[in-house]
Design a protein around this motif. Structure first.
Motif, PDB file in Angstrom:
ATOM      1  N   ASP A   1     -42.261  -4.535 -12.057  1.00 49.75           N
ATOM      2  CA  ASP A   1     -41.402  -4.229 -13.195  1.00 49.75           C
ATOM      3  C   ASP A   1     -40.988  -5.509 -13.916  1.00 49.75           C
ATOM      4  O   ASP A   1     -40.136  -6.245 -13.433  1.00 49.75           O
ATOM      5  N   PRO A   2     -41.581  -5.788 -15.082  1.00 52.15           N
ATOM      6  CA  PRO A   2     -41.274  -7.041 -15.794  1.00 52.15           C
ATOM      7  C   PRO A   2     -39.818  -7.136 -16.263  1.00 52.15           C
ATOM      8  O   PRO A   2     -39.360  -8.199 -16.631  1.00 52.15           O
ATOM      9  N   ALA A   3     -39.103  -6.013 -16.228  1.00 52.45           N
ATOM     10  CA  ALA A   3     -37.714  -6.028 -16.701  1.00 52.45           C
ATOM     11  C   ALA A   3     -36.736  -6.051 -15.530  1.00 52.45           C
ATOM     12  O   ALA A   3     -35.578  -5.690 -15.674  1.00 52.45           O
ATOM     13  N   PHE A   4     -37.228  -6.501 -14.344  1.00 54.48           N
ATOM     14  CA  PHE A   4     -36.356  -6.440 -13.148  1.00 54.48           C
ATOM     15  C   PHE A   4     -35.238  -7.487 -13.169  1.00 54.48           C
ATOM     16  O   PHE A   4     -34.322  -7.438 -12.359  1.00 54.48           O
ATOM     17  N   PHE A   5     -35.286  -8.449 -14.078  1.00 52.73           N
ATOM     18  CA  PHE A   5     -34.251  -9.484 -14.161  1.00 52.73           C
ATOM     19  C   PHE A   5     -32.882  -8.840 -14.408  1.00 52.73           C
ATOM     20  O   PHE A   5     -32.762  -7.991 -15.302  1.00 52.73           O
ATOM     21  N   PRO A   6     -31.843  -9.243 -13.654  1.00 50.93           N
ATOM     22  CA  PRO A   6     -30.527  -8.626 -13.857  1.00 50.93           C
ATOM     23  C   PRO A   6     -29.968  -8.946 -15.255  1.00 50.93           C
ATOM     24  O   PRO A   6     -29.959 -10.115 -15.665  1.00 50.93           O
ATOM     25  N   VAL A   7     -29.572  -7.892 -15.964  1.00 52.29           N
ATOM     26  CA  VAL A   7     -28.977  -8.086 -17.299  1.00 52.29           C
ATOM     27  C   VAL A   7     -27.604  -7.426 -17.344  1.00 52.29           C
ATOM     28  O   VAL A   7     -27.337  -6.490 -16.592  1.00 52.29           O
ATOM     29  N   ARG A   8     -26.748  -7.947 -18.198  1.00 55.57           N
ATOM     30  CA  ARG A   8     -25.443  -7.312 -18.394  1.00 55.57           C
ATOM     31  C   ARG A   8     -24.909  -7.632 -19.789  1.00 55.57           C
ATOM     32  O   ARG A   8     -25.367  -8.585 -20.428  1.00 55.57           O
ATOM     33  N   ILE A   9     -23.966  -6.798 -20.205  1.00 58.93           N
ATOM     34  CA  ILE A   9     -23.353  -7.009 -21.523  1.00 58.93           C
ATOM     35  C   ILE A   9     -21.892  -7.371 -21.300  1.00 58.93           C
ATOM     36  O   ILE A   9     -21.210  -6.764 -20.475  1.00 58.93           O
ATOM     37  N   GLU A  10     -21.446  -8.382 -22.022  1.00 61.99           N
ATOM     38  CA  GLU A  10     -20.035  -8.771 -21.942  1.00 61.99           C
ATOM     39  C   GLU A  10     -19.462  -8.658 -23.350  1.00 61.99           C
ATOM     40  O   GLU A  10     -20.034  -9.191 -24.292  1.00 61.99           O
ATOM     41  N   GLN A  11     -18.345  -7.937 -23.476  1.00 64.55           N
ATOM     42  CA  GLN A  11     -17.733  -7.796 -24.806  1.00 64.55           C
ATOM     43  C   GLN A  11     -16.800  -8.976 -25.050  1.00 64.55           C
ATOM     44  O   GLN A  11     -15.858  -9.186 -24.295  1.00 64.55           O
ATOM     45  N   LEU A  12     -17.072  -9.741 -26.072  1.00 63.53           N
ATOM     46  CA  LEU A  12     -16.187 -10.882 -26.397  1.00 63.53           C
ATOM     47  C   LEU A  12     -15.344 -10.529 -27.614  1.00 63.53           C
ATOM     48  O   LEU A  12     -15.765  -9.757 -28.459  1.00 63.53           O
TER      49      LEU A  12
ATOM     50  N   PHE B   1     -18.057 -10.081 -30.332  1.00 64.29           N
ATOM     51  CA  PHE B   1     -19.427  -9.546 -30.332  1.00 64.29           C
ATOM     52  C   PHE B   1     -19.826  -9.169 -28.916  1.00 64.29           C
ATOM     53  O   PHE B   1     -19.159  -9.510 -27.935  1.00 64.29           O
ATOM     54  N   LYS B   2     -20.936  -8.436 -28.842  1.00 64.43           N
ATOM     55  CA  LYS B   2     -21.506  -8.056 -27.544  1.00 64.43           C
ATOM     56  C   LYS B   2     -22.464  -9.156 -27.099  1.00 64.43           C
ATOM     57  O   LYS B   2     -23.484  -9.406 -27.765  1.00 64.43           O
ATOM     58  N   LEU B   3     -22.096  -9.802 -25.994  1.00 68.04           N
ATOM     59  CA  LEU B   3     -22.921 -10.893 -25.462  1.00 68.04           C
ATOM     60  C   LEU B   3     -23.845 -10.329 -24.378  1.00 68.04           C
ATOM     61  O   LEU B   3     -23.374  -9.766 -23.383  1.00 68.04           O
ATOM     62  N   GLY B   4     -25.122 -10.471 -24.581  1.00 67.41           N
ATOM     63  CA  GLY B   4     -26.105 -10.030 -23.583  1.00 67.41           C
ATOM     64  C   GLY B   4     -26.492 -11.198 -22.689  1.00 67.41           C
ATOM     65  O   GLY B   4     -26.730 -12.298 -23.177  1.00 67.41           O
ATOM     66  N   ILE B   5     -26.532 -10.946 -21.394  1.00 68.26           N
ATOM     67  CA  ILE B   5     -26.821 -12.020 -20.440  1.00 68.26           C
ATOM     68  C   ILE B   5     -27.976 -11.584 -19.533  1.00 68.26           C
ATOM     69  O   ILE B   5     -27.954 -10.476 -18.993  1.00 68.26           O
ATOM     70  N   ALA B   6     -28.959 -12.446 -19.376  1.00 62.96           N
ATOM     71  CA  ALA B   6     -30.077 -12.145 -18.463  1.00 62.96           C
ATOM     72  C   ALA B   6     -30.237 -13.297 -17.489  1.00 62.96           C
ATOM     73  O   ALA B   6     -30.295 -14.456 -17.900  1.00 62.96           O
ATOM     74  N   GLN B   7     -30.299 -12.954 -16.214  1.00 64.80           N
ATOM     75  CA  GLN B   7     -30.422 -13.983 -15.170  1.00 64.80           C
ATOM     76  C   GLN B   7     -31.872 -14.131 -14.721  1.00 64.80           C
ATOM     77  O   GLN B   7     -32.568 -13.133 -14.536  1.00 64.80           O
TER      78      GLN B   7
ATOM     79  N   ILE C   1     -27.665 -13.073 -27.354  1.00 65.14           N
ATOM     80  CA  ILE C   1     -28.231 -13.036 -26.004  1.00 65.14           C
ATOM     81  C   ILE C   1     -28.392 -14.459 -25.488  1.00 65.14           C
ATOM     82  O   ILE C   1     -28.915 -15.332 -26.193  1.00 65.14           O
ATOM     83  N   VAL C   2     -27.913 -14.671 -24.277  1.00 64.32           N
ATOM     84  CA  VAL C   2     -28.134 -15.955 -23.607  1.00 64.32           C
ATOM     85  C   VAL C   2     -28.831 -15.633 -22.298  1.00 64.32           C
ATOM     86  O   VAL C   2     -28.301 -14.888 -21.470  1.00 64.32           O
ATOM     87  N   ALA C   3     -30.037 -16.169 -22.142  1.00 64.54           N
ATOM     88  CA  ALA C   3     -30.833 -15.837 -20.962  1.00 64.54           C
ATOM     89  C   ALA C   3     -31.121 -17.077 -20.147  1.00 64.54           C
ATOM     90  O   ALA C   3     -31.177 -18.192 -20.675  1.00 64.54           O
ATOM     91  N   GLY C   4     -31.329 -16.873 -18.862  1.00 67.00           N
ATOM     92  CA  GLY C   4     -31.791 -17.944 -17.987  1.00 67.00           C
ATOM     93  C   GLY C   4     -33.235 -18.290 -18.330  1.00 67.00           C
ATOM     94  O   GLY C   4     -33.722 -17.961 -19.419  1.00 67.00           O
TER      95      GLY C   4
END
Lengths: 107, 456
Positions: free
Chosen positions: B445-456, B115-121, B178-181
């Protein structure tokens, strides 16, 4: 200790509790057994910052707010924590056992 | 409003109050049978104190978190239901997020899930806070001292509670899990429905209740699932195990919990206004909630959290049964500290000595209105916090031995003043943290948190 004509909060409350509201505040909830007690307390303003301050031995300025919450027939009082949660010297990280002085409230 | 009326019911399955607190599989299965549009859980809290944010450790157990996540991710990926976790690892800083991501990758491998894992720091750089401070864009919460550049410099693991925006960004990028900080608790539940056009006041209020899962039901439980169904003009709460139900009282009472003002719940970008909120019994353990409104604030403010090192701690636990000593306990403890400071001189200057006297005022400290104990025995935790572990150990050892043999006035038990339950009597506890930042920061910008997608 019972002063004449005064009644204990214990007779009219079903929940009396304390908890952190963030690391710097302690929040106290009193939920009543019956709507009429809530109305009585609200109408006569039986919970005041002065009363809370004297029960806890703190300054009136440390009592942040007193809110009457209609949907739960509850009174919420928020106090300054003497020591923020977990700072050296703290005695109750969750703030869950700071309600006992409220049990002595008479009205 | 016209568009909103056409929105179909949106079902959210909240599994547990804190990821790792567990939930019965039967409740989870019942939740799945209702065909939820989202499975989510909040994993965080500042309640367990500053240590966890500072140390980078989770206050929840890895095995327990893995068990909860396995059920959620497996069900979500197999049924194509988004799974969202906020405040990963409890405190939501980089080490906590990495800890949780490691568990997710383990599960994907073990279960052969792709799956596509979304990560937000959620980590915030010191420079960002210092710049905001200079611009006057930092504001303390009640009773919190104003922030200074020195405090920012001393702080570790600065995080901000993200709102719904980074989640929406990841969902738009196709994230399935999605797993977020560190996240604003309701965000994991509210992000998807808000992006679909549901009312933010209702979505966030529902999230505020679901973040504690079945705690808002009666009998309440933090280890059981709850289902929320969001509609255009209201939402419905229902429990998923037969022993529990939602009532207007239980749902309303939850609104009081851990908050200073139940009518106005502030969060990123604004607050939920509950002054016109109604809780209505629908029978069969279901409650309809309506009237919750989102009021945007003047500018978008995020809550920052950080801690700083306060020193190192050592403790010793002992009991006292001698009535003469109990009677004079305050004076004895004061005299012991004076003696210790006198012996160590400069070597104890950086150390703080605390006596937690259970049976007297160990629970309430200064707030304790009962000044004179009536207990026949006392429990004492001697605590020393010092700049290094070696100093804490040394000051504690001396304090313990001075108290053990202190010759107070009227003493007739001359062999020793303390009953130690353990050998060794002293425990080195390691680093002690304290909250240093608990302030609001204005962002453009409320969406300034770094996000990335990791394909698992």
């Amino acid at each position: 200790m019972k002063s004449k004509g005064k009644r204990s909060i214990m007779k009219v409350a079903r929940v009396i509790r304390s908890k952190n509201s963030g690391p710097y505040e302690l929040t106290l909830d009193i939920m009543f057994k019956d709507r009429r007690y809530y109305e009585l307390f609200k109408k006569k303003k039986l919970i005041t910052a002065g009363k809370i301050a004297s029960l806890y031995g703190v300054d009136k300025a440390d009592v942040l707010k007193i809110i009457y919450f209609e949907p739960s027939q509850a009174i919420k009082v928020t106090l300054k924590r003497k020591i923020p949660s977990g700072t050296p010297g703290d005695t109750d990280i969750y703030g869950a056992q700071q309600h006992a002085p409220l049990l002595n409230l008479k009205y | 409003m016209e568009k909103r009326k056409k929105l179909p019911p949106f079902k959210i399955l909240s599994t547990t109050a804190i990821l790792g607190y567990g939930f019965p599989e039967s409740s989870f299965k019942k939740g799945l049978s209702k065909k939820p549009d989202l499975i989510a859980a909040d994993a965080g809290s500042t309640d367990p104190g500053p240590y966890y944010l500072g140390s980078g450790k989770s206050f929840t157990n890895r095995t327990a978190v893995k068990r909860d996540l396995r059920l959620m991710i497996k069900a979500g990926v197999e049924r194509n239901i988004p799974v969202i976790i906020g405040s990963a690892g409890g405190s939501g800083a980089r080490p906590h997020l990495d800890w949780c991501l490691d568990i997710v990758r383990d599960i994907a491998r073990e279960e052969n899930l792709h799956f596509k894992l979304g990560i937000a720091q959620a980590d915030i750089k010191k420079e960002t806070v210092l710049t905001a401070l200079k611009k006057g864009q930092i504001s303390p919460l009640p009773f919190v001292p104003p922030l200074t550049p020195a405090v920012v410099e001393e702080s570790e693991n600065i995080v901000a509670q993200m709102g719904v925006e980074p989640f929406v960004k990841l969902l738009e990028a196709g994230a399935q899990v999605i797993v977020a900080g560190r996240s604003y608790d309701p965000a994991v539940f509210a992000a998807l429905p808000i992006s679909l056009g549901y009312d933010p006041g209702l979505a966030l209020h529902l999230g505020k209740i679901l973040e504690c899962a079945a705690i808002a039901a009666t009998p309440g439980s933090g280890s059981d699932c709850a289902l929320g169904t969001l509609m255009a003009d209201s939402f419905i709460l229902e429990a998923l195990s037969p022993e529990r139900k939602f009532t207007p009282e239980s749902a309303a009472a939850h609104t009081l919990y851990e908050k200073s003002d139940p009518y106005h719940l502030p969060g990123p970008g604004g607050s939920i206004d509950l002054t016109e909120c109604k809780f209505e019994d629908l029978g069969q353990g279901r409650v309809r909630v309506s009237g919750s409104k989102f009021i945007p604030s003047d500018g978008y403010w995020l809550k920052l959290e950080a801690v700083r090192l306060a020193g190192y701690r050592s403790i010793s636990v002992a009991g006292v049964r001698d009535p003469i000593m109990i009677d004079k306990i305050d004076d004895i403890l004061k005299a012991v500290e004076v003696r210790v400071r006198d012996i160590l001189g400069k070597d104890s200057e950086g150390s703080q000595i605390y006596f937690h006297v259970y049976g007297k005022n160990g629970v309430m400290g200064e707030l304790e209105p009962v000044k004179k104990t009536r207990s026949h025995e006392l429990g004492i935790v001697i605590e020393v916090v010092a700049p290094t572990q070696a100093e804490a150990d040394a000051v504690l050892a001396l304090t313990r031995s001075v108290l053990l043999h202190y010759g107070y006035e009227g003493r007739i038990a001359t062999a020793g003043n303390l009953a130690f339950p353990f050998s060794p009597s002293d425990v080195a506890m390691g680093k002690v943290y304290e909250f240093s930042i608990y302030h609001l920061m204005k962002v453009s910008d409320p969406a300034f948190f770094p996000v990335r997608i990791e394909q698992l």
